[in-house]
Design a protein around this motif. Structure first.
Motif, PDB file in Angstrom:
ATOM      1  N   MET A   1      -8.691   5.761 -18.497  1.00 21.32           N
ATOM      2  CA  MET A   1      -9.254   4.933 -17.498  1.00 21.32           C
ATOM      3  C   MET A   1      -8.453   4.160 -16.660  1.00 21.32           C
ATOM      4  N   ARG A   2      -7.038   4.124 -17.001  1.00 21.22           N
ATOM      5  CA  ARG A   2      -5.914   3.546 -16.032  1.00 21.22           C
ATOM      6  C   ARG A   2      -5.975   4.377 -14.895  1.00 21.22           C
ATOM      7  N   GLN A   3      -6.098   5.801 -14.915  1.00 19.63           N
ATOM      8  CA  GLN A   3      -5.717   6.290 -13.876  1.00 19.63           C
ATOM      9  C   GLN A   3      -7.030   6.317 -13.086  1.00 19.63           C
ATOM     10  N   ALA A   4      -8.066   5.997 -13.318  1.00 19.56           N
ATOM     11  CA  ALA A   4      -9.360   5.659 -12.468  1.00 19.56           C
ATOM     12  C   ALA A   4      -9.141   4.768 -11.609  1.00 19.56           C
ATOM     13  N   TRP A   5      -8.862   3.497 -12.131  1.00 20.01           N
ATOM     14  CA  TRP A   5      -8.413   2.543 -10.919  1.00 20.01           C
ATOM     15  C   TRP A   5      -7.513   2.703 -10.063  1.00 20.01           C
ATOM     16  N   LYS A   6      -6.514   3.668 -10.643  1.00 18.99           N
ATOM     17  CA  LYS A   6      -5.224   3.891  -9.532  1.00 18.99           C
ATOM     18  C   LYS A   6      -5.656   4.953  -8.566  1.00 18.99           C
ATOM     19  N   ASN A   7      -6.597   5.453  -8.950  1.00 17.83           N
ATOM     20  CA  ASN A   7      -7.316   6.789  -7.871  1.00 17.83           C
ATOM     21  C   ASN A   7      -7.874   5.795  -6.859  1.00 17.83           C
ATOM     22  N   THR A   8      -8.720   4.839  -7.098  1.00 12.45           N
ATOM     23  CA  THR A   8      -9.312   3.940  -6.100  1.00 12.45           C
ATOM     24  C   THR A   8      -8.149   3.332  -5.501  1.00 12.45           C
ATOM     25  N   LEU A   9      -7.208   2.770  -5.831  1.00  7.53           N
ATOM     26  CA  LEU A   9      -5.935   1.985  -5.348  1.00  7.53           C
ATOM     27  C   LEU A   9      -5.317   3.007  -4.217  1.00  7.53           C
ATOM     28  N   TYR A  10      -5.175   4.487  -4.575  1.00 11.58           N
ATOM     29  CA  TYR A  10      -4.361   5.158  -3.822  1.00 11.58           C
ATOM     30  C   TYR A  10      -5.383   5.566  -2.497  1.00 11.58           C
ATOM     31  N   LEU A  11      -6.599   5.691  -3.004  1.00  6.26           N
ATOM     32  CA  LEU A  11      -7.887   5.810  -1.772  1.00  6.26           C
ATOM     33  C   LEU A  11      -7.692   4.642  -0.580  1.00  6.26           C
ATOM     34  N   TYR A  12      -7.435   3.496  -1.125  1.00  4.82           N
ATOM     35  CA  TYR A  12      -7.271   2.354  -0.350  1.00  4.82           C
ATOM     36  C   TYR A  12      -6.060   2.214   0.658  1.00  4.82           C
ATOM     37  N   VAL A  13      -4.881   2.738  -0.170  1.00  3.00           N
ATOM     38  CA  VAL A  13      -3.678   2.640   0.620  1.00  3.00           C
ATOM     39  C   VAL A  13      -3.615   3.880   1.678  1.00  3.00           C
ATOM     40  N   ASP A  14      -4.484   4.897   1.523  1.00  5.82           N
ATOM     41  CA  ASP A  14      -4.638   5.845   2.405  1.00  5.82           C
ATOM     42  C   ASP A  14      -5.569   5.471   3.562  1.00  5.82           C
ATOM     43  N   GLN A  15      -6.406   4.813   3.391  1.00  4.81           N
ATOM     44  CA  GLN A  15      -7.411   4.040   4.386  1.00  4.81           C
ATOM     45  C   GLN A  15      -6.859   3.134   5.165  1.00  4.81           C
ATOM     46  N   HIS A  16      -5.830   2.035   4.313  1.00  7.21           N
ATOM     47  CA  HIS A  16      -5.200   1.030   5.158  1.00  7.21           C
ATOM     48  C   HIS A  16      -4.031   1.719   6.034  1.00  7.21           C
ATOM     49  N   ASN A  17      -3.644   2.825   5.994  1.00  6.85           N
ATOM     50  CA  ASN A  17      -2.695   3.606   6.773  1.00  6.85           C
ATOM     51  C   ASN A  17      -3.505   3.944   8.165  1.00  6.85           C
ATOM     52  N   ARG A  18      -4.581   4.691   7.761  1.00  8.90           N
ATOM     53  CA  ARG A  18      -5.430   5.226   8.826  1.00  8.90           C
ATOM     54  C   ARG A  18      -6.053   4.218   9.722  1.00  8.90           C
ATOM     55  N   HIS A  19      -6.508   2.813   9.237  1.00  6.03           N
ATOM     56  CA  HIS A  19      -6.914   2.014  10.176  1.00  6.03           C
ATOM     57  C   HIS A  19      -6.032   1.270  10.969  1.00  6.03           C
ATOM     58  N   GLU A  20      -4.563   1.416  10.896  1.00 10.43           N
ATOM     59  CA  GLU A  20      -3.830   1.036  11.788  1.00 10.43           C
ATOM     60  C   GLU A  20      -3.702   1.524  13.144  1.00 10.43           C
ATOM     61  N   VAL A  21      -4.406   2.653  13.375  1.00  6.42           N
ATOM     62  CA  VAL A  21      -4.625   3.466  14.499  1.00  6.42           C
ATOM     63  C   VAL A  21      -6.016   3.841  15.025  1.00  6.42           C
ATOM     64  N   ASP A  22      -6.810   3.920  14.012  1.00  8.61           N
ATOM     65  CA  ASP A  22      -8.202   4.187  14.242  1.00  8.61           C
ATOM     66  C   ASP A  22      -9.147   3.686  12.853  1.00  8.61           C
ATOM     67  N   ASP A  23      -9.898   2.875  13.621  1.00  7.25           N
ATOM     68  CA  ASP A  23     -10.723   2.041  12.612  1.00  7.25           C
ATOM     69  C   ASP A  23     -12.168   2.665  12.569  1.00  7.25           C
ATOM     70  N   ARG A  24     -12.278   3.882  13.133  1.00  7.16           N
ATOM     71  CA  ARG A  24     -13.531   4.532  13.087  1.00  7.16           C
ATOM     72  C   ARG A  24     -13.910   4.825  11.370  1.00  7.16           C
ATOM     73  N   HIS A  25     -15.219   4.953  11.268  1.00  7.69           N
ATOM     74  CA  HIS A  25     -15.771   5.347   9.928  1.00  7.69           C
ATOM     75  C   HIS A  25     -15.164   6.459   9.412  1.00  7.69           C
ATOM     76  N   GLN A  26     -14.477   6.568   8.194  1.00  2.00           N
ATOM     77  CA  GLN A  26     -13.901   7.691   7.743  1.00  2.00           C
ATOM     78  C   GLN A  26     -14.518   8.424   6.569  1.00  2.00           C
ATOM     79  N   THR A  27     -14.494   9.769   6.280  1.00  2.00           N
ATOM     80  CA  THR A  27     -15.451  10.352   5.327  1.00  2.00           C
ATOM     81  C   THR A  27     -14.952   9.801   3.899  1.00  2.00           C
ATOM     82  N   LEU A  28     -13.726   9.670   3.822  1.00  2.00           N
ATOM     83  CA  LEU A  28     -13.366   9.107   2.422  1.00  2.00           C
ATOM     84  C   LEU A  28     -12.855   7.722   2.677  1.00  2.00           C
TER      85      LEU A  28
END
Length: 331
Positions: A1-28
């Motif tokens: 279950m610990r890995q499950a919340w980390k997966n969500t966090l990793y997804l947010y970190v990737d989204q955080h980076n992409r939104h620095e230059v492109d704020d359009r809706h992303q597939t993930l």
């Protein structure tokens, strides 16, 4: 279950980076239910699009390194403190500029069934820190980890005498570049470190200390002496430095100018986020863009070659006011 919340966090970190230059809706994208955060980020995105357009600048790419600072796990809830080192490239009239900054966030993840969602995202706005005023005296922020020796004379040179000496702007900038993302271990480090950092840069450039021995006057630093804090408020408190640069007639002096474009390397900008006359942040000019506008370095939310007006900061508001200080060429 610990890995499950980390997966969500990793997804947010990737989204955080992409939104620095492109704020359009992303597939993930990370599942975020914090609607206050969503509105804040929507407004920030709108503002930054206008901000880039007005500067004739286009964001190119961003690289974000995330560091997990602290984790607190409870039943069905996890709170993590994150540090993001953002390196963003932008094009301005055919020239590429690289800006770096350190952001901190507190992220709360909540379990819903077999999934984890991000239920709250807070941006600790250290740049908005305001010292308390009691009986007319500013109460200083306690420093961390007192080191020895207190003054790095090998780097900074000896304290200047009363004899007139030049402000060595390139030396101030060199120091600002060297220590933009870490603290010089020969000085005390503060939780709110912006003014302490700017003071060190000015001193490295040759600004003479004015040792009055009183916290409320002069501009000086000795470190911790016999367990007592030895520095003037103007050395480490944003509002006190603004007052010093406004009124000083000896030692460290400055001339207030009207426009950011009037500044030179090694000059200082003070920030009043609320427009109420109390200044909460200071930066030092370390470069210029193609339009001749200042790029600045700062501490607290450590930044390098950041565009001077800070409209990408979570502390910025429509009421933000600035003071532009040209440090005198001779002391």
């Amino acid at each position: 279950m610990r890995q499950a919340w980390k997966n969500t966090l990793y997804l947010y970190v990737d989204q955080h980076n992409r939104h620095e230059v492109d704020d359009r809706h992303q597939t993930l994208h990370a599942p975020i239910t914090d609607m206050d955060y969503t509105l804040r980020m929507s407004e920030r995105s709108r503002r930054l699009k206008r901000w880039y357009r007005e500067r004739d600048t286009s964001p190119l790419k961003s690289q974000t390194k995330a560091k997990l600072i602290r984790t607190r796990e409870g039943e069905g809830e996890v709170t993590v403190d994150m540090e993001f080192h953002v390196q963003r490239e932008a094009d301005q009239q055919g020239t590429t500029f690289v800006e770096e900054r350190i952001d901190r966030e507190r992220i709360t993840l909540t379990r819903e069934g077999k999934s984890w969602i991000i239920s709250q995202i807070d941006h600790p706005q250290m740049e908005r820190h305001m010292r308390n005023i009691q009986l007319g005296t500013e109460q200083e922020q306690g420093a961390l980890s007192p080191p020895l020796p207190y003054l790095n004379m090998d780097v900074l040179g000896a304290v200047k005498t009363a004899k007139s000496s030049p402000y060595l702007r390139e030396k101030a900038v060199q120091y600002a570049e060297q220590w933009w993302n870490e603290s010089n271990p020969r000085f005390l480090s503060f939780e709110v470190d912006c003014t302490n950092y700017v003071s060190q840069c000015l001193f490295a450039g040759g600004a003479p200390m004015n040792y009055t021995g009183r916290r409320e006057s002069g501009w000086w630093y000795k470190g911790m002496v016999n367990g007592s804090e030895g520095w003037s408020y103007s050395w480490a408190v944003s509002n006190s430095m603004e007052r010093l640069l406004t009124s000083s007639t000896t030692g460290l002096r400055a001339v207030a100018v009207k426009h950011a474009s009037d500044l030179q390397l090694g000059d200082v900008i003070a920030y009043d986020w609320d427009g109420d006359g109390h200044y909460q942040h200071n930066t030092i000019v370390t470069a210029f863009d193609k339009n001749g506008m200042p790029l600045v370095n700062a501490h607290t939310n450590n930044s390098r070659h950041r565009y001077w007006d800070y409209q990408d900061s979570y502390a910025w508001t429509e009421a933000t006011q600035y003071r532009f200080f040209h440090i005198t060429d001779f002391f």
